[in-house]
Design an enzyme around this catalytic site. Structure first.
Site, short mmCIF file in Angstrom:
data_model
loop_
_atom_site.label_atom_id
_atom_site.label_comp_id
_atom_site.label_asym_id
_atom_site.label_seq_id
_atom_site.Cartn_x
_atom_site.Cartn_y
_atom_site.Cartn_z
N LEU A 22 63.58 -25.69 -73.04
CA LEU A 22 63.88 -27.00 -72.47
C LEU A 22 64.28 -28.01 -73.53
O LEU A 22 65.03 -28.95 -73.27
CB LEU A 22 62.67 -27.53 -71.68
CG LEU A 22 62.22 -26.70 -70.48
CD1 LEU A 22 60.93 -27.26 -69.90
CD2 LEU A 22 63.31 -26.66 -69.42
N GLY A 25 61.48 -29.89 -80.59
CA GLY A 25 60.87 -31.06 -81.19
C GLY A 25 60.54 -30.84 -82.65
O GLY A 25 60.94 -29.84 -83.26
N ASP A 139 55.63 -42.56 -80.95
CA ASP A 139 57.00 -42.02 -80.90
C ASP A 139 57.59 -42.21 -79.51
O ASP A 139 58.23 -41.31 -78.97
CB ASP A 139 56.98 -40.54 -81.30
CG ASP A 139 58.39 -40.00 -81.58
OD1 ASP A 139 59.30 -40.83 -81.83
OD2 ASP A 139 58.58 -38.77 -81.53
#
Length: 552
Positions: A22, A25, A139
């Protein structure tokens, strides 16, 4: 510690078969996962141990994640489970299908003011929830705000943020430069909450304008713009919004808006749903909630005295104290969210569809449960008898209904997985009517007769399910649809919370090993008709053995 396995050429971790990626990171990939037994989709974030070790957070990450698993907020992605292998952590999280807010803005441009405010209210509510429980995100960005099928915001990636302590300054510089506060990119000390406020301001600007307030391909120039705090305000933004943005994007963190300031702003308060910032005047912090204490003991495998010592210590950063207050807060916010949607006509496709009001295929509301939504809200809260005009009124206190079965607040597929495990352990035989309805039999070793019963999982209320036990007599033939009306019920022992894991070798084969090839009705299953009294006792013994197996 779990091991990665192969399943039809695909990686399997625990009960989950991993599929497509998906996203990618800082610490690893996020893949879609599918529960092997239920088909339930999840998002699995893979954290590389080596990368985490380089940040020197391995020692505390497990403890932090234990609390993050308790986070329950309608606008925060839920963390269901963490599975460890020698090389990675696998964070099993809630999956939403709407994609990232970033992609939505890129595709559709700026959002209408009313819709932008609705999404921003949801985002700020989630951030406030985490800050109150000593967690900062650090973040926040549109890429970390996901959208569900009903266009509700859900914040992801709280997993690696530090637990925030009063007076503790965070030195780690993390996050994306475009959304980072001036003190972060400058390497200065910062406490935590104020950097999330800055990022929320950038997200609000992106929602309203379709662009970023600070942007430049040349990173040094970008940093200069952020440190200067000068950004363009389009003419179509009204003065109220402009003042809010300037307050949130204040370079000096001491002058920057707080969550309290934002909540009191006139623009933010418009059409603000009450469930986002619940207040419970009946809550007394000086009164210890025994149920919450027991739940902390269950989650952390500790004693009640340890929890009480943590609460009396007065240390708000104590992990057991944080967990206790999380449980209290979760109960309060979910109760108020439920009341909010019962008290008013809910918007089409509200988040409650995904939360409490969603009923999986095959799972039915309990026949004695009031329908979740009724047109006129005041009537929706009346007792069932008040809605029955044919029934004579009684001044006596109405007795609670009792059921022979088990009530649980676990997920329905987790409950059924535990049922399969227990039945296999007891050598029961069963036939699947649907995902939440089984017809079960066991042979009496003394008489040789078969004892039969029906297991049906019902939705009782917004958070609870009832596994109902019903005796099947030879003379009773259930409808082919699998629906069964509960008979006059007997008392249940108590609340049982199924464990979250099931032995994989047992669970994988449950649908074949115990299934029956024939029908469970008629003379096929019984060589002789049992006497009524004997059948009843055998049925209760069968129930008792199953309850005992589930409690282990």
């Amino acid at each position: 510690m779990a091991e990665k396995q192969k399943h039809d050429g695909r990686v399997k971790i625990g009960h989950y078969v991993l599929g497509d990626t998906l996203g990618v990171g800082t610490f690893g990939k996020v893949k879609i996962g599918e529960h092997q037994l239920t088909g339930h989709k999840v998002a699995v974030k893979i954290l590389n141990r080596q990368k985490i070790r380089s940040l020197d957070v391995v020692g505390k990450i497990k403890r932090e994640i234990q609390n993050l698993k308790l986070f329950r907020h309608p606008h925060i992605i839920k963390l269901y489970q963490v599975i460890s292998t020698p090389t990675d952590f696998f964070m099993v999280m809630e999956y939403v299908s709407g994609g990232e807010l970033f992609d939505y803005i890129c595709k559709h441009g700026r959002v209408e003011e009313v819709e932008a405010r609705r999404l921003f209210q949801q985002i700020l509510s989630a951030v406030d929830y985490c800050h109150r429980h000593m967690v900062v995100h650090r973040d926040l960005k549109p890429e970390n705000v996901l959208l569900d099928a009903q266009m509700n915001a859900k914040i992801a990636d709280f997993g690696l943020s530090n637990m925030m302590s009063d007076g503790e300054f965070l030195r780690t510089s993390c996050g994306s430069p475009n959304y980072a506060a001036p003190e972060v990119i400058s390497g200065r000390l910062y406490a935590g909450p104020e950097v999330d406020i800055w990022s929320c301001g950038v997200i609000l600007y992106a929602l309203l304008c379709g662009t970023l307030p600070f942007d430049d391909e040349h990173v040094p120039t970008l940093f200069k713009k952020i440190r200067g705090g000068v950004f363009y305000i389009p003419e179509y933004l009204n003065r109220s919004i402009a003042t809010l943005l300037m307050h949130m994007l204040q370079v000096d963190p001491l002058k920057r808006a707080t969550i309290k300031d934002i909540r009191e702003h006139e623009w933010f308060k418009q059409d603000l749903p009450s469930y986002l910032f619940p207040e419970d005047p009946s809550y007394d912090a000086n009164v210890i909630d025994d149920e919450a204490v027991k739940e902390v003991c269950e989650k952390f495998e500790c004693t009640e005295s340890e929890v009480m010592n943590s609460l009396y210590s007065g240390d708000p950063q104590d992990q057991l104290a944080v967990a206790y207050h999380l449980i209290i807060d979760n109960r309060r916010i979910m109760n108020q969210a439920s009341e909010f949607y019962l008290a008013s006509s809910p918007p089409t496709g509200s988040f409650m569809d995904d939360m409490a009001m969603h009923i999986p295929p095959g799972l039915k509301p309990h026949p004695e449960r009031m329908p979740p939504l009724i047109a006129d809200s005041p009537k929706a809260r009346c007792p069932l008898d008040a809605l029955n005009t044919t029934k004579p009124k009684s001044l006596a206190v109405k007795k609670a209904k009792w059921h022979l079965g088990i009530r649980s607040q676990s997920k329905p597929y987790d409950i059924m997985a535990e049922v399969y495990r227990a039945m296999k352990q007891l050598d029961f035989e069963w036939k699947v009517v649907n995902a939440y309805h089984l017809r079960v039999r066991r042979k009496n070793p003394v008489t040789g007769n078969y004892v039969k019963m029906s297991l049906q999982l019902y939705l009782v209320d917004n958070r609870s399910y009832l596994l109902d036990f019903k005796s099947i007599d030879d003379e009773v033939v259930e409808q082919r649809s699998g629906s069964s009306t509960p008979q006059r019920s007997c008392s249940a022992a108590g609340l049982h919370r199924p464990r979250s894991s099931v032995d994989s070798s047992t669970a994988e084969n449950h649908s074949l090993s115990g299934s029956l090839t024939g029908s469970l009705t008629g003379s096929t299953l019984s060589s002789a008709s049992p006497r009524l009294g004997s059948h009843t006792m055998d049925f209760f013994e069968m129930c008792a053995s199953l309850i005992t197996a589930l409690a282990r």
